[in-house]
Design a protein around this motif. Structure first.
Motif, PDB file in Angstrom:
ATOM      1  N   LYS B 100     -29.103  28.414 -82.350  1.00 32.93           N
ATOM      2  CA  LYS B 100     -28.949  29.324 -83.747  1.00 32.93           C
ATOM      3  C   LYS B 100     -30.093  28.511 -84.727  1.00 32.93           C
ATOM      4  O   LYS B 100     -30.840  29.218 -85.473  1.00 32.93           O
ATOM      5  N   GLU B 101     -30.304  27.228 -84.585  1.00 34.08           N
ATOM      6  CA  GLU B 101     -31.186  26.497 -85.605  1.00 34.08           C
ATOM      7  C   GLU B 101     -32.609  26.939 -85.303  1.00 34.08           C
ATOM      8  O   GLU B 101     -33.422  26.640 -86.081  1.00 34.08           O
ATOM      9  N   ASP B 106     -28.400  34.397 -80.378  1.00 32.91           N
ATOM     10  CA  ASP B 106     -27.887  35.059 -79.132  1.00 32.91           C
ATOM     11  C   ASP B 106     -27.490  34.103 -78.245  1.00 32.91           C
ATOM     12  O   ASP B 106     -26.298  34.214 -77.373  1.00 32.91           O
ATOM     13  N   LEU B 107     -28.545  32.960 -77.862  1.00 32.59           N
ATOM     14  CA  LEU B 107     -28.104  32.084 -76.692  1.00 32.59           C
ATOM     15  C   LEU B 107     -26.910  31.237 -77.220  1.00 32.59           C
ATOM     16  O   LEU B 107     -26.004  30.602 -76.302  1.00 32.59           O
ATOM     17  N   GLU B 108     -26.806  30.986 -78.500  1.00 31.18           N
ATOM     18  CA  GLU B 108     -25.429  30.326 -78.970  1.00 31.18           C
ATOM     19  C   GLU B 108     -24.237  31.040 -78.646  1.00 31.18           C
ATOM     20  O   GLU B 108     -23.177  30.413 -78.168  1.00 31.18           O
ATOM     21  N   GLY B 124     -21.750  20.125 -80.187  1.00 29.03           N
ATOM     22  CA  GLY B 124     -23.136  20.607 -80.553  1.00 29.03           C
ATOM     23  C   GLY B 124     -23.267  22.154 -80.656  1.00 29.03           C
ATOM     24  O   GLY B 124     -22.438  22.937 -80.831  1.00 29.03           O
ATOM     25  N   PRO B 125     -24.371  22.832 -79.967  1.00 27.52           N
ATOM     26  CA  PRO B 125     -25.644  22.085 -79.269  1.00 27.52           C
ATOM     27  C   PRO B 125     -26.433  21.477 -80.504  1.00 27.52           C
ATOM     28  O   PRO B 125     -26.182  21.658 -81.630  1.00 27.52           O
ATOM     29  N   ASN B 126     -27.773  21.137 -80.115  1.00 28.29           N
ATOM     30  CA  ASN B 126     -28.607  20.456 -81.178  1.00 28.29           C
ATOM     31  C   ASN B 126     -28.195  19.080 -81.612  1.00 28.29           C
ATOM     32  O   ASN B 126     -28.182  19.104 -82.628  1.00 28.29           O
ATOM     33  N   ILE B 127     -27.712  18.208 -80.617  1.00 27.92           N
ATOM     34  CA  ILE B 127     -27.177  17.137 -81.313  1.00 27.92           C
ATOM     35  C   ILE B 127     -27.784  15.767 -80.509  1.00 27.92           C
ATOM     36  O   ILE B 127     -28.407  15.938 -79.383  1.00 27.92           O
ATOM     37  N   THR B 250     -30.579  24.062 -92.342  1.00 28.66           N
ATOM     38  CA  THR B 250     -29.662  24.315 -91.156  1.00 28.66           C
ATOM     39  C   THR B 250     -29.456  25.841 -91.106  1.00 28.66           C
ATOM     40  O   THR B 250     -28.747  26.257 -89.911  1.00 28.66           O
ATOM     41  N   GLY B 251     -29.890  26.663 -91.973  1.00 29.12           N
ATOM     42  CA  GLY B 251     -29.635  28.065 -91.838  1.00 29.12           C
ATOM     43  C   GLY B 251     -27.971  28.199 -92.338  1.00 29.12           C
ATOM     44  O   GLY B 251     -27.355  29.517 -92.388  1.00 29.12           O
ATOM     45  N   SER B 252     -27.151  27.434 -92.670  1.00 32.07           N
ATOM     46  CA  SER B 252     -26.043  27.308 -93.154  1.00 32.07           C
ATOM     47  C   SER B 252     -25.929  27.322 -94.491  1.00 32.07           C
ATOM     48  O   SER B 252     -26.595  26.754 -95.259  1.00 32.07           O
TER      49      SER B 252
END
Lengths: 455, 455
Positions: B100-101, B106-108, B124-127, B250-252
């Motif tokens: 997502k980041e 889609d993958l997430e 995670g992911p991305n950690i 973060t897009g959040s």
């Protein structure tokens, strides 16, 4: 006053041969720190101390004396001050305690009478001495190896001042001067401001203050000083109970805090919220830089610290510039596609010191940007030591203020030590870096206003 | 969730032989930090890594697997998660980025589908991984030698988290757990609170937060946790521009700060103003102490620092007890006539560690006093190392919270290092010591209120 900082000759009245005694510590510090002048121990008990000929009284010294350091029992001090004055000394540094602070206002009055009669100024009494590194003068009973630099530290509290003296050595904070004010029987903060503002070796003055005697004069001197260099004050006794503590500690009245605040604001004095903040600010000011405007850019390799710094900027009124499309393009040369060229400029965790250098260079070249905040989170790809070299080089190549925050392990500690030794203002958190930059911008703007008023 | 912290066996999917690769760093950290369980590298390219037999897929491992650490390209992650789930793993720690980041929501989503299908939870992911020192589990690509302790550190930001990991080692901050949350596709702060609050090895939880997905659940879990142990939050994105920075990072969405503040207040969460403050507070909370009341005594050998601490107490609402005449007399046994038995109790610069010990002992014995702040300015008479010993002993002998601030040179640094290693909360300035005590008192009082509401 010049005799206080630049004496050609010093008499140490009450010098001692006994290690552990203050009269021994002060003489040893003067000699070992390498004072560039002549030193005469005075004590009827000895013929020589530390390979120096010792004299029974100051009057026996076969030389002119500029400065007298007095370390004898309080009762004997007034007469010794008179003798030093008679001998031609211009200032007496009275280390001894046992005066007003110990309920002996009478002794302090007597001391002043002798001083007036013999035309000699008094620093103290009840102090740990003074230090002026450009002349290798360390006339204190504190640590010996004070680091030369351009911060002048003035402390009304002896215990705190001497403890901070040791702390500056550990923290690699360079000092031009360190002055203990104690009871302020004669020389006070205002006198020191008057002298230090024209001292080319001092770029910032940091004062620990519990109260001032003559508020009007302090303000006047502070204002004149703030035009030339920043004055940072830690004013103790902010709160009601803090004021009571000052009263019980020094016997002096702290006065209303709101009055101090207004006075500081008017005279351009920067009031620090804590000891840590005061020294943080001083570190940046010791670079002698002045901010030319408010536009600030944050360059970071970590999104999170970028956000923390952004919050701190907003809270402290540091203006973050919105980069134009052109400027964004220039930054984008130093980041992967998922970086952000907005402000904070996020060159991402993939950045090496080369990308840091590139992005910093863009900021230095652009006239529209005035101030630079660099943030670093330790990564495997960006060597902190190399980044330190980049920062030192950048700092020398521009007159724009630069601060950095670095977070990480052992190697980051090492890099920060290198930076501190080189006088680069580096901090362990983004918030502290931003606070220092905010103080720099505030002072630089205020200075202009004060300049216009005076000019 | 227990499989995340207490796995009996771990598969490292994407383990690598190549130094510098993340898949190598993580496997090495797990092995060298001394994980108390079984480790299985998974990579079709190798037969063995680090003297461990390597398997082509997780399904080939001839053992049950509790935890899967995944370090392969993002596209391959969903399938690998499915396989790990099929193999019976309960949690997958997805280190890989590129979800997502990076614009690949889609993958997430696909990752989560596999996880749901095969009944496996995702960190995670991305950690950068996770660490749980009681089980000697260091499944991160950060530094190896994490110091065991009782602070659980949860970070939404990877770069900051990993940098802080190194910092805790330099600063001798002991951790129970360190968890990187990254995209929070599945496991989030609330899940961790739920587990950590019952973890006997964790005494305080420190969260770096940019935003939460489910505010209501976070609050609920935070409230339940705060009754048992303190939750400290550094909430980034406080200001308008800070929120924008979070969004770009973060897009959040960070959400309104006032909403967070109210939520934190209600649920007993302590919001720290800066990184430094958060760790300062955590240091005190890691003593596992709880304040039984508001009455606080300051013991100092320096008047100046006493005033600074008094100001800080007043500003932060720390109640300084006014000693009765009886109590004053007890304190007076440990000070010269010019000391002050009022609060701050000024035992003066003449105090040695013996007077400190005596005065501290008075405070410990009196039921009316709940909290102790000890301040030390370096002097020639009071050895900081001996004072450190006094403080460590005092801290063990009472359940009253004690903090100290020490200012001075090299020997004070040494004493502070000793104190930190022993888990004693010591700070370099009086203001930071007071801020930590204020947080302790605030939490202790709040905890009672929350307990009554729940009970």
């Amino acid at each position: 006053m010049d005799a206080l900082f630049n004496p050609r000759s010093i008499a140490v009245i009450g010098a001692s041969k006994t290690p552990g005694k203050i009269g021994h510590a002060i003489l040893t510090n003067i000699v070992k720190y390498g004072f560039r002048g002549r030193v005469y121990p005075v004590n009827p008990k000895y013929d020589e101390i530390e390979d120096l000929k010792c004299y029974p009284t100051v009057l026996d010294i076969p030389d002119e004396i500029d400065l007298a350091i007095i370390v004898i029992p309080a009762e004997q001090v007034p007469k010794a001050v008179g003798e030093a004055g008679a001998k031609g000394a211009k200032v007496a540094v009275v280390i001894s305690s046992g005066f007003k602070e110990a309920g002996r206002a009478d002794l302090e009055e007597s001391l002043l009478e002798y001083a007036r009669k013999y035309n000699i100024r008094i620093l103290g009494p009840n102090i740990f001495g003074l230090c002026y590194t450009p002349k290798r003068l360390n006339a204190t009973f504190g640590p010996q190896d004070v680091i030369p630099g351009s911060i002048a530290l003035v402390s009304q509290s002896g215990a705190l001042g001497i403890a901070l003296m040791g702390w500056t050595i550990v923290e690699k904070v360079g000092l031009s001067a360190l002055i203990s004010l104690g009871n302020k029987a004669d020389i006070d903060d205002a006198d020191l401001l008057e002298w230090l503002r024209d001292d080319p070796n001092t770029s910032v003055i940091l004062i620990y203050l519990e109260g001032v005697k003559d508020g009007r004069r302090f303000m006047e001197e502070a204002r004149k000083t703030s035009v030339k260099k920043p004055v940072i004050v830690i004013k103790a006794g902010k709160t009601r109970r803090g004021m009571q503590a000052v009263a019980s500690h020094t016997g002096s009245l702290a006065g209303m805090d709101s009055v101090y605040n207004a006075a500081f604001e008017q005279s351009g004095v920067l009031r620090a919220g804590s000891l840590e903040e005061a020294f943080d600010w001083a570190r940046l000011f010791s670079t002698k830089k002045v901010s030319k405007g408010e536009n600030t850019i944050i360059i970071t390799n970590g999104g999170g610290v970028g956000v923390l710094a952004t919050d701190a900027c907003e809270e402290l009124g540091v203006k973050l510039l919105d980069p134009t499309e052109d400027l964004k393009r220039e930054f984008m040369a130093y980041m992967p596609p998922f970086g952000s060229p907005r402000n904070p400029v996020d060159i991402t965790g993939q950045a090496t010191h080369v990308e840091f250098e590139g992005a910093i260079d863009v900021v230095i070249r652009k006239d529209i940007i005035n101030n630079i905040i660099v943030l670093y989170c330790q990564t495997a790809v960006a060597d902190p030591i190399k980044l330190a070299e980049v920062l030192i080089k950048a700092n020398k190549s521009t007159d724009k203020p630069i601060v950095a925050a670095m977070i990480g392990g052992e190697k980051v500690s090492e890099a920060m030590d290198i930076l501190k030794r080189e006088g680069f203002p580096v901090y362990p958190t983004p918030e502290r870096a931003v606070s220092s930059m905010a103080a720099m911008i505030k002072w630089s703007m205020k200075r202009r206003v004060l300049e216009e008023k005076i000019g």
